[in-house]
Design a protein around this motif. Structure first.
Motif, PDB file in Angstrom:
ATOM      1  N   LEU A  82      12.374  14.851 -45.058  1.00  0.00           N
ATOM      2  CA  LEU A  82      12.038  14.166 -43.818  1.00  0.00           C
ATOM      3  C   LEU A  82      13.240  14.116 -42.876  1.00  0.00           C
ATOM      4  CD1 LEU A  82       9.859  11.259 -45.208  1.00  0.00           C
ATOM      5  CD2 LEU A  82       9.228  13.593 -44.614  1.00  0.00           C
ATOM      6  N   ALA A  83      12.973  13.757 -41.633  1.00  0.00           N
ATOM      7  CA  ALA A  83      14.002  13.866 -40.593  1.00  0.00           C
ATOM      8  C   ALA A  83      14.946  12.686 -40.595  1.00  0.00           C
ATOM      9  CB  ALA A  83      13.326  13.980 -39.230  1.00  0.00           C
ATOM     10  N   GLY A  84      16.205  12.957 -40.292  1.00  0.00           N
ATOM     11  CA  GLY A  84      17.173  11.887 -40.135  1.00  0.00           C
ATOM     12  C   GLY A  84      18.578  12.416 -39.959  1.00  0.00           C
ATOM     13  N   ASN A  85      19.326  11.811 -39.044  1.00  0.00           N
ATOM     14  CA  ASN A  85      20.761  12.049 -38.965  1.00  0.00           C
ATOM     15  C   ASN A  85      21.415  10.814 -38.375  1.00  0.00           C
ATOM     16  OD1 ASN A  85      20.668  12.128 -36.110  1.00  0.00           O
ATOM     17  ND2 ASN A  85      20.395  14.348 -36.102  1.00  0.00           N
ATOM     18  N   GLN A  86      22.715  10.863 -38.124  1.00  0.00           N
ATOM     19  CA  GLN A  86      23.435   9.673 -37.707  1.00  0.00           C
ATOM     20  C   GLN A  86      23.272   9.347 -36.229  1.00  0.00           C
ATOM     21  OE1 GLN A  86      24.988   7.597 -39.901  1.00  0.00           O
ATOM     22  NE2 GLN A  86      23.957   8.960 -41.350  1.00  0.00           N
ATOM     23  N   ASN A  87      22.598  10.192 -35.462  1.00  0.00           N
ATOM     24  CA  ASN A  87      22.490   9.993 -34.025  1.00  0.00           C
ATOM     25  C   ASN A  87      21.055   9.856 -33.543  1.00  0.00           C
ATOM     26  OD1 ASN A  87      25.363  10.326 -33.540  1.00  0.00           O
ATOM     27  ND2 ASN A  87      25.033  12.467 -34.042  1.00  0.00           N
ATOM     28  N   VAL A  88      20.176   9.309 -34.382  1.00  0.00           N
ATOM     29  CA  VAL A  88      18.760   9.284 -34.026  1.00  0.00           C
ATOM     30  C   VAL A  88      18.440   8.325 -32.885  1.00  0.00           C
ATOM     31  CG1 VAL A  88      17.947  10.016 -36.280  1.00  0.00           C
ATOM     32  CG2 VAL A  88      18.295   7.588 -35.838  1.00  0.00           C
ATOM     33  N   LEU A  89      19.416   7.543 -32.428  1.00  0.00           N
ATOM     34  CA  LEU A  89      19.159   6.647 -31.310  1.00  0.00           C
ATOM     35  C   LEU A  89      19.137   7.378 -29.975  1.00  0.00           C
ATOM     36  CD1 LEU A  89      21.400   3.580 -32.240  1.00  0.00           C
ATOM     37  CD2 LEU A  89      18.980   3.893 -32.645  1.00  0.00           C
ATOM     38  N   ASP A  92      17.365  12.686 -26.592  1.00  0.00           N
ATOM     39  CA  ASP A  92      17.327  14.143 -26.707  1.00  0.00           C
ATOM     40  C   ASP A  92      17.485  14.596 -28.149  1.00  0.00           C
ATOM     41  OD1 ASP A  92      16.928  14.407 -24.040  1.00  0.00           O
ATOM     42  OD2 ASP A  92      19.019  14.748 -23.553  1.00  0.00           O
ATOM     43  N   GLU A  93      18.301  13.849 -28.909  1.00  0.00           N
ATOM     44  CA  GLU A  93      18.516  14.237 -30.300  1.00  0.00           C
ATOM     45  C   GLU A  93      17.263  13.984 -31.142  1.00  0.00           C
ATOM     46  OE1 GLU A  93      21.884  13.897 -32.478  1.00  0.00           O
ATOM     47  OE2 GLU A  93      23.306  14.095 -30.838  1.00  0.00           O
ATOM     48  N   ILE A  94      16.508  12.950 -30.814  1.00  0.00           N
ATOM     49  CA  ILE A  94      15.268  12.705 -31.554  1.00  0.00           C
ATOM     50  C   ILE A  94      14.300  13.858 -31.322  1.00  0.00           C
ATOM     51  CG2 ILE A  94      13.266  11.198 -31.844  1.00  0.00           C
ATOM     52  CD1 ILE A  94      14.983   8.864 -31.012  1.00  0.00           C
ATOM     53  N   LYS A  95      14.178  14.288 -30.079  1.00  0.00           N
ATOM     54  CA  LYS A  95      13.273  15.394 -29.771  1.00  0.00           C
ATOM     55  C   LYS A  95      13.735  16.678 -30.454  1.00  0.00           C
ATOM     56  CE  LYS A  95      11.484  15.964 -25.746  1.00  0.00           C
ATOM     57  NZ  LYS A  95      11.281  16.183 -24.298  1.00  0.00           N
ATOM     58  N   GLU A  96      15.017  16.939 -30.418  1.00  0.00           N
ATOM     59  CA  GLU A  96      15.529  18.154 -31.038  1.00  0.00           C
ATOM     60  C   GLU A  96      15.409  18.082 -32.560  1.00  0.00           C
ATOM     61  OE1 GLU A  96      16.620  21.888 -31.298  1.00  0.00           O
ATOM     62  OE2 GLU A  96      16.243  20.816 -29.417  1.00  0.00           O
ATOM     63  N   LEU A  97      15.591  16.882 -33.105  1.00  0.00           N
ATOM     64  CA  LEU A  97      15.430  16.678 -34.544  1.00  0.00           C
ATOM     65  C   LEU A  97      13.993  16.977 -34.951  1.00  0.00           C
ATOM     66  CD1 LEU A  97      16.759  15.689 -37.181  1.00  0.00           C
ATOM     67  CD2 LEU A  97      16.103  13.369 -36.528  1.00  0.00           C
ATOM     68  N   PHE A  98      13.034  16.497 -34.148  1.00  0.00           N
ATOM     69  CA  PHE A  98      11.638  16.770 -34.451  1.00  0.00           C
ATOM     70  C   PHE A  98      11.336  18.261 -34.315  1.00  0.00           C
ATOM     71  CE2 PHE A  98       7.233  17.359 -33.087  1.00  0.00           C
ATOM     72  CZ  PHE A  98       6.573  16.811 -34.177  1.00  0.00           C
ATOM     73  N   ARG A  99      11.873  18.898 -33.276  1.00  0.00           N
ATOM     74  CA  ARG A  99      11.647  20.333 -33.090  1.00  0.00           C
ATOM     75  C   ARG A  99      12.107  21.106 -34.327  1.00  0.00           C
ATOM     76  NH1 ARG A  99      11.857  23.849 -28.472  1.00  0.00           N
ATOM     77  NH2 ARG A  99      12.692  22.184 -27.179  1.00  0.00           N
ATOM     78  N   LYS A 100      13.285  20.765 -34.816  1.00  0.00           N
ATOM     79  CA  LYS A 100      13.849  21.447 -35.980  1.00  0.00           C
ATOM     80  C   LYS A 100      13.003  21.188 -37.232  1.00  0.00           C
ATOM     81  CE  LYS A 100      17.972  21.393 -38.941  1.00  0.00           C
ATOM     82  NZ  LYS A 100      17.290  20.761 -40.101  1.00  0.00           N
ATOM     83  N   GLU A 101      12.672  19.925 -37.461  1.00  0.00           N
ATOM     84  CA  GLU A 101      11.948  19.576 -38.689  1.00  0.00           C
ATOM     85  C   GLU A 101      10.517  20.112 -38.669  1.00  0.00           C
ATOM     86  OE1 GLU A 101      13.127  18.291 -41.362  1.00  0.00           O
ATOM     87  OE2 GLU A 101      15.124  17.832 -40.605  1.00  0.00           O
ATOM     88  N   ARG A 108       5.924  19.486 -42.375  1.00  0.00           N
ATOM     89  CA  ARG A 108       4.542  19.352 -41.906  1.00  0.00           C
ATOM     90  C   ARG A 108       3.646  18.832 -43.030  1.00  0.00           C
ATOM     91  NH1 ARG A 108       3.198  24.366 -37.824  1.00  0.00           N
ATOM     92  NH2 ARG A 108       5.260  24.592 -36.915  1.00  0.00           N
ATOM     93  N   GLU A 109       3.838  19.347 -44.225  1.00  0.00           N
ATOM     94  CA  GLU A 109       3.053  18.885 -45.374  1.00  0.00           C
ATOM     95  C   GLU A 109       3.348  17.412 -45.653  1.00  0.00           C
ATOM     96  OE1 GLU A 109       0.722  20.190 -47.023  1.00  0.00           O
ATOM     97  OE2 GLU A 109       0.799  22.359 -46.640  1.00  0.00           O
ATOM     98  N   ALA A 110       4.623  17.012 -45.487  1.00  0.00           N
ATOM     99  CA  ALA A 110       4.992  15.619 -45.725  1.00  0.00           C
ATOM    100  C   ALA A 110       4.315  14.692 -44.723  1.00  0.00           C
ATOM    101  CB  ALA A 110       6.510  15.463 -45.646  1.00  0.00           C
ATOM    102  N   LEU A 112       1.443  15.266 -43.217  1.00  0.00           N
ATOM    103  CA  LEU A 112       0.029  15.230 -43.587  1.00  0.00           C
ATOM    104  C   LEU A 112      -0.181  14.316 -44.801  1.00  0.00           C
ATOM    105  CD1 LEU A 112      -2.595  16.508 -42.588  1.00  0.00           C
ATOM    106  CD2 LEU A 112      -2.255  18.345 -44.253  1.00  0.00           C
ATOM    107  N   ARG A 113       0.725  14.414 -45.761  1.00  0.00           N
ATOM    108  CA  ARG A 113       0.623  13.550 -46.940  1.00  0.00           C
ATOM    109  C   ARG A 113       0.785  12.079 -46.555  1.00  0.00           C
ATOM    110  NH1 ARG A 113       4.068  16.014 -49.577  1.00  0.00           N
ATOM    111  NH2 ARG A 113       5.916  14.736 -49.277  1.00  0.00           N
ATOM    112  N   HIS A 114       1.675  11.825 -45.622  1.00  0.00           N
ATOM    113  CA  HIS A 114       1.872  10.463 -45.130  1.00  0.00           C
ATOM    114  C   HIS A 114       0.582   9.918 -44.519  1.00  0.00           C
ATOM    115  CE1 HIS A 114       3.994   7.065 -43.288  1.00  0.00           C
ATOM    116  NE2 HIS A 114       3.315   7.331 -42.182  1.00  0.00           N
ATOM    117  N   GLN A 115      -0.136  10.748 -43.781  1.00  0.00           N
ATOM    118  CA  GLN A 115      -1.395  10.329 -43.178  1.00  0.00           C
ATOM    119  C   GLN A 115      -2.437  10.007 -44.244  1.00  0.00           C
ATOM    120  OE1 GLN A 115      -0.076   9.664 -40.118  1.00  0.00           O
ATOM    121  NE2 GLN A 115      -2.169  10.093 -39.464  1.00  0.00           N
ATOM    122  N   ARG A 116      -2.516  10.831 -45.266  1.00  0.00           N
ATOM    123  CA  ARG A 116      -3.469  10.567 -46.355  1.00  0.00           C
ATOM    124  C   ARG A 116      -3.157   9.229 -47.028  1.00  0.00           C
ATOM    125  NH1 ARG A 116      -2.421  16.271 -47.686  1.00  0.00           N
ATOM    126  NH2 ARG A 116      -4.232  17.541 -47.047  1.00  0.00           N
TER     127      ARG A 116
END
Length: 226
Positions: A82-89, A92-101, A108-110, A112-116
């Motif tokens: 799952l996503a996370g780094n030291q600058n998630v506040l 722009d970094e949140i968006k780029e973090l999501f793009r990467k992940e 993506r499977e994680a 979907l599993r979270h939704q279930r």
């Protein structure tokens, strides 16, 4: 009227109509919220405490407000997929973090599993609350069955979503309902959007407009440099 009498297709269609282009074009509201926040007497102290991660005995809110929320699909740092780094506040970094992940099928499977798991938790909570009321139990079971059916019907399409298919939104003071900073990431294709509530659309602000406000707001004068 029981759950069996609800026309879910009609309900979803009406919801979808209310959601189109509902996050953008709110700059006047964003600017008013910025000004309201920075004119609050505790604003600077709260911001400093947030970024300095002050402990319980160093800030009056810390005992009831957790600066970091570690229990969501995007901030559960114990899960390596799952996503996370030291600058998630940083927006722009949140968006780029999501793009990467999101480019990682494991992530993506994680999601979907979270939704279930979320659907199952809601079902279990509804059944527990229903107790001996068999009508409420039936509603909970029907709701679980419908939600699971819809999710599995969309599963392959969810896994094929591209970064460009998402919108990013924030709830600003005083519209925020959760104290920790977080970004709402919403799949915008109609077949996905019809299943998400429009209840919070009015208060959801597009992050690009929020970023523009941040860049033009003067914290000393508490006004915008235009």
């Amino acid at each position: 009227m029981g759950v069996a009498d609800v026309d879910f297709d009609e309900m979803y269609a009406k919801e979808c109509e209310r959601r189109k282009d509902s996050f953008k074009g709110k700059m006047p509201i964003i600017e008013k919220q910025f000004e309201d926040f920075w004119n609050h007497p505790d604003a600077q102290q709260d911001v400093d405490a947030y970024f300095e991660k002050l402990s319980d005995d160093q800030h009056k809110y810390a005992k009831r407000v957790k600066w970091v929320q570690p229990k969501t699909i995007f901030t559960d740092f114990a899960q390596k997929s799952l996503a996370g780094n030291q600058n998630v506040l940083i927006i722009d970094e949140i968006k780029e973090l999501f793009r990467k992940e999101w480019s990682d099928p494991t992530f993506r499977e994680a999601v979907l599993r979270h939704q279930r798991e979320a659907i199952k938790r809601q079902h279990d909570a509804a059944v527990a609350k229903a107790g001996d009321d068999q009508e409420l139990v039936k509603r909970a079971e029907k709701g679980y069955e419908l939600a699971t059916e819809h999710l599995e019907g969309l599963a392959d399409k969810i896994l094929q979503l591209k970064y460009e298919d998402f919108s990013f939104g924030l709830h600003l003071y005083s519209d925020h309902s959760i104290c920790h900073f977080h970004m709402h990431i919403i799949a915008m294709p109609e077949e996905m959007r019809q299943y998400s509530t429009s209840q919070h659309d009015e208060k959801t602000k597009d992050v690009s407009e929020v970023r523009e406000a941040i860049e033009t707001f003067n914290r000393q004068s508490k006004s915008f440099d235009r």
